[in-house]
Design a protein around this motif. Structure first.
Motif, PDB file in Angstrom:
ATOM      1  N   PRO A  86     -22.226 -12.647 -43.217  1.00 30.69           N
ATOM      2  CA  PRO A  86     -23.156 -13.779 -43.318  1.00 30.69           C
ATOM      3  C   PRO A  86     -24.526 -13.425 -42.747  1.00 30.69           C
ATOM      4  CG  PRO A  86     -21.091 -14.425 -42.260  1.00 30.69           C
ATOM      5  CD  PRO A  86     -21.075 -12.943 -42.395  1.00 30.69           C
ATOM      6  N   PRO A  87     -25.595 -13.657 -43.512  1.00 32.99           N
ATOM      7  CA  PRO A  87     -26.942 -13.389 -42.999  1.00 32.99           C
ATOM      8  C   PRO A  87     -27.268 -14.221 -41.757  1.00 32.99           C
ATOM      9  CG  PRO A  87     -27.008 -13.719 -45.372  1.00 32.99           C
ATOM     10  CD  PRO A  87     -25.617 -14.072 -44.917  1.00 32.99           C
ATOM     11  N   LEU A  88     -26.670 -15.396 -41.664  1.00 33.50           N
ATOM     12  CA  LEU A  88     -26.854 -16.235 -40.476  1.00 33.50           C
ATOM     13  C   LEU A  88     -25.570 -16.205 -39.663  1.00 33.50           C
ATOM     14  CD1 LEU A  88     -28.539 -19.355 -42.126  1.00 33.50           C
ATOM     15  CD2 LEU A  88     -29.654 -17.481 -40.914  1.00 33.50           C
ATOM     16  N   GLU A  89     -25.710 -16.122 -38.353  1.00 38.52           N
ATOM     17  CA  GLU A  89     -24.547 -16.022 -37.482  1.00 38.52           C
ATOM     18  C   GLU A  89     -23.775 -17.334 -37.388  1.00 38.52           C
ATOM     19  OE1 GLU A  89     -24.206 -14.969 -32.882  1.00 38.52           O
ATOM     20  OE2 GLU A  89     -25.263 -13.442 -34.070  1.00 38.52           O
ATOM     21  N   ARG A  90     -24.521 -18.435 -37.352  1.00 39.88           N
ATOM     22  CA  ARG A  90     -23.879 -19.749 -37.241  1.00 39.88           C
ATOM     23  C   ARG A  90     -24.783 -20.834 -37.782  1.00 39.88           C
ATOM     24  NH1 ARG A  90     -23.695 -19.187 -30.928  1.00 39.88           N
ATOM     25  NH2 ARG A  90     -22.110 -17.869 -31.751  1.00 39.88           N
ATOM     26  N   GLU A  91     -24.149 -21.941 -38.101  1.00 39.58           N
ATOM     27  CA  GLU A  91     -24.867 -23.133 -38.541  1.00 39.58           C
ATOM     28  C   GLU A  91     -24.675 -24.184 -37.449  1.00 39.58           C
ATOM     29  OE1 GLU A  91     -26.407 -23.895 -41.638  1.00 39.58           O
ATOM     30  OE2 GLU A  91     -26.044 -21.950 -42.572  1.00 39.58           O
ATOM     31  N   ASN A  92     -25.649 -25.060 -37.277  1.00 37.89           N
ATOM     32  CA  ASN A  92     -25.620 -26.078 -36.242  1.00 37.89           C
ATOM     33  C   ASN A  92     -26.002 -27.404 -36.892  1.00 37.89           C
ATOM     34  OD1 ASN A  92     -26.256 -27.784 -34.093  1.00 37.89           O
ATOM     35  ND2 ASN A  92     -27.279 -26.177 -32.927  1.00 37.89           N
ATOM     36  N   LEU A  93     -25.041 -28.337 -36.978  1.00 43.42           N
ATOM     37  CA  LEU A  93     -25.288 -29.607 -37.663  1.00 43.42           C
ATOM     38  C   LEU A  93     -25.015 -30.793 -36.756  1.00 43.42           C
ATOM     39  CD1 LEU A  93     -23.477 -28.872 -41.046  1.00 43.42           C
ATOM     40  CD2 LEU A  93     -25.926 -28.897 -40.647  1.00 43.42           C
ATOM     41  N   ASP A  94     -25.757 -31.859 -36.995  1.00 45.42           N
ATOM     42  CA  ASP A  94     -25.468 -33.129 -36.351  1.00 45.42           C
ATOM     43  C   ASP A  94     -24.074 -33.569 -36.786  1.00 45.42           C
ATOM     44  OD1 ASP A  94     -26.398 -35.807 -35.103  1.00 45.42           O
ATOM     45  OD2 ASP A  94     -25.741 -36.343 -37.127  1.00 45.42           O
ATOM     46  N   THR A  95     -23.201 -33.876 -35.831  1.00 47.71           N
ATOM     47  CA  THR A  95     -21.810 -34.189 -36.148  1.00 47.71           C
ATOM     48  C   THR A  95     -21.688 -35.396 -37.074  1.00 47.71           C
ATOM     49  OG1 THR A  95     -21.040 -33.183 -34.108  1.00 47.71           O
ATOM     50  CG2 THR A  95     -19.555 -34.757 -35.158  1.00 47.71           C
ATOM     51  N   GLU A  96     -22.461 -36.418 -36.833  1.00 48.41           N
ATOM     52  CA  GLU A  96     -22.405 -37.611 -37.685  1.00 48.41           C
ATOM     53  C   GLU A  96     -22.779 -37.276 -39.123  1.00 48.41           C
ATOM     54  OE1 GLU A  96     -24.706 -41.866 -37.874  1.00 48.41           O
ATOM     55  OE2 GLU A  96     -24.056 -41.168 -35.881  1.00 48.41           O
ATOM     56  N   SER A  97     -23.794 -36.463 -39.311  1.00 48.63           N
ATOM     57  CA  SER A  97     -24.201 -36.049 -40.657  1.00 48.63           C
ATOM     58  C   SER A  97     -23.132 -35.181 -41.322  1.00 48.63           C
ATOM     59  CB  SER A  97     -25.516 -35.272 -40.610  1.00 48.63           C
ATOM     60  OG  SER A  97     -26.549 -36.080 -40.118  1.00 48.63           O
ATOM     61  N   LEU A  98     -22.506 -34.316 -40.532  1.00 46.15           N
ATOM     62  CA  LEU A  98     -21.440 -33.461 -41.060  1.00 46.15           C
ATOM     63  C   LEU A  98     -20.263 -34.303 -41.538  1.00 46.15           C
ATOM     64  CD1 LEU A  98     -20.060 -30.754 -41.602  1.00 46.15           C
ATOM     65  CD2 LEU A  98     -19.400 -30.716 -39.172  1.00 46.15           C
ATOM     66  N   VAL A  99     -19.844 -35.266 -40.725  1.00 44.48           N
ATOM     67  CA  VAL A  99     -18.737 -36.136 -41.129  1.00 44.48           C
ATOM     68  C   VAL A  99     -19.108 -36.896 -42.395  1.00 44.48           C
ATOM     69  CG1 VAL A  99     -17.382 -38.178 -40.495  1.00 44.48           C
ATOM     70  CG2 VAL A  99     -17.687 -36.326 -38.851  1.00 44.48           C
ATOM     71  N   ALA A 100     -20.321 -37.414 -42.464  1.00 43.84           N
ATOM     72  CA  ALA A 100     -20.760 -38.144 -43.660  1.00 43.84           C
ATOM     73  C   ALA A 100     -20.701 -37.246 -44.891  1.00 43.84           C
ATOM     74  CB  ALA A 100     -22.172 -38.691 -43.453  1.00 43.84           C
ATOM     75  N   MET A 101     -21.113 -35.997 -44.753  1.00 43.59           N
ATOM     76  CA  MET A 101     -21.082 -35.055 -45.873  1.00 43.59           C
ATOM     77  C   MET A 101     -19.647 -34.784 -46.318  1.00 43.59           C
ATOM     78  SD  MET A 101     -22.633 -31.181 -46.149  1.00 43.59           S
ATOM     79  CE  MET A 101     -21.715 -30.638 -44.724  1.00 43.59           C
ATOM     80  N   LEU A 102     -18.733 -34.589 -45.365  1.00 46.71           N
ATOM     81  CA  LEU A 102     -17.336 -34.316 -45.702  1.00 46.71           C
ATOM     82  C   LEU A 102     -16.663 -35.543 -46.328  1.00 46.71           C
ATOM     83  CD1 LEU A 102     -16.326 -32.278 -42.539  1.00 46.71           C
ATOM     84  CD2 LEU A 102     -16.873 -31.384 -44.830  1.00 46.71           C
ATOM     85  N   VAL A 103     -16.954 -36.727 -45.809  1.00 51.57           N
ATOM     86  CA  VAL A 103     -16.393 -37.956 -46.386  1.00 51.57           C
ATOM     87  C   VAL A 103     -16.945 -38.178 -47.781  1.00 51.57           C
ATOM     88  CG1 VAL A 103     -16.352 -40.486 -46.162  1.00 51.57           C
ATOM     89  CG2 VAL A 103     -15.841 -39.035 -44.179  1.00 51.57           C
ATOM     90  N   ASP A 104     -18.226 -37.882 -47.979  1.00 54.52           N
ATOM     91  CA  ASP A 104     -18.820 -38.001 -49.310  1.00 54.52           C
ATOM     92  C   ASP A 104     -18.135 -37.044 -50.290  1.00 54.52           C
ATOM     93  OD1 ASP A 104     -20.938 -39.005 -51.161  1.00 54.52           O
ATOM     94  OD2 ASP A 104     -21.532 -36.886 -51.129  1.00 54.52           O
ATOM     95  N   THR A 105     -17.828 -35.842 -49.850  1.00 63.11           N
ATOM     96  CA  THR A 105     -17.111 -34.878 -50.691  1.00 63.11           C
ATOM     97  C   THR A 105     -15.742 -35.441 -51.073  1.00 63.11           C
ATOM     98  OG1 THR A 105     -18.251 -33.012 -49.690  1.00 63.11           O
ATOM     99  CG2 THR A 105     -16.157 -32.540 -50.785  1.00 63.11           C
ATOM    100  N   ALA A 106     -15.027 -35.984 -50.098  1.00 67.05           N
ATOM    101  CA  ALA A 106     -13.704 -36.564 -50.358  1.00 67.05           C
ATOM    102  C   ALA A 106     -13.802 -37.728 -51.339  1.00 67.05           C
ATOM    103  CB  ALA A 106     -13.072 -37.029 -49.050  1.00 67.05           C
ATOM    104  N   THR A 107     -14.775 -38.578 -51.152  1.00 65.50           N
ATOM    105  CA  THR A 107     -14.945 -39.745 -52.019  1.00 65.50           C
ATOM    106  C   THR A 107     -15.285 -39.339 -53.445  1.00 65.50           C
ATOM    107  OG1 THR A 107     -15.698 -41.036 -50.120  1.00 65.50           O
ATOM    108  CG2 THR A 107     -16.228 -41.897 -52.305  1.00 65.50           C
TER     109      THR A 107
END
Length: 135
Positions: A86-107
């Motif tokens: 991976p060109p980037l070592e890690r990603e850093n996301l706001d947890t609330e935004s991450l959960v919203a993105m994952l729930v949106d994927t599920a929906t």
């Protein structure tokens, strides 16, 4: 999930994964199925402030994402089982935004699945994803 993803792969359904400086070579038929099988546990772990994992174990892809909570953020690291670095070592996301993105994927997945196989709304976790996210 595999049967639903096989049906979705015959439609205009798309599945994309981008992160760590790259666009990942994923498909609807297999890779989407593996993600959707793991998604309920991942969402639960992140909501509970626990460590979570998402394993892209398809041959040739072979990457694991590790999700670690830090305050109100989630640090995501990618462990590659191939020569992919991976060109980037890690990603850093706001947890609330991450959960919203994952729930949106599920929906979105649940609604697409219900279009190709209406009886799927009676199975879990798809039925729950549809019921909890009606607009």
């Amino acid at each position: 999930m595999m049967e639903i993803c096989a049906l979705l792969s015959e439609t205009d359904c798309t599945f994309q994964v981008r992160g760590f400086g790259a666009h990942w070579p994923v498909d609807v038929r297999y890779d989407l199925s593996t993600v959707m099988e793991q998604l309920p546990d991942l969402i639960s772990a992140i909501r509970n402030g626990s460590v979570g994992h998402l394993d892209f174990y398809g041959q040739g892809l072979e990457r694991v994402l590790d999700f670690s909570p830090v305050d109100r953020r989630t640090i995501i690291t990618c462990v590659s089982g191939t020569d992919f670095e991976p060109p980037l070592e890690r990603e850093n996301l706001d947890t609330e935004s991450l959960v919203a993105m994952l729930v949106d994927t599920a929906t979105r997945f649940a609604h697409a699945a219900s279009q190709v196989a209406p009886s799927i709304t009676m199975t879990e976790p798809i039925g729950t994803w549809i019921r909890e996210n009606r607009e």
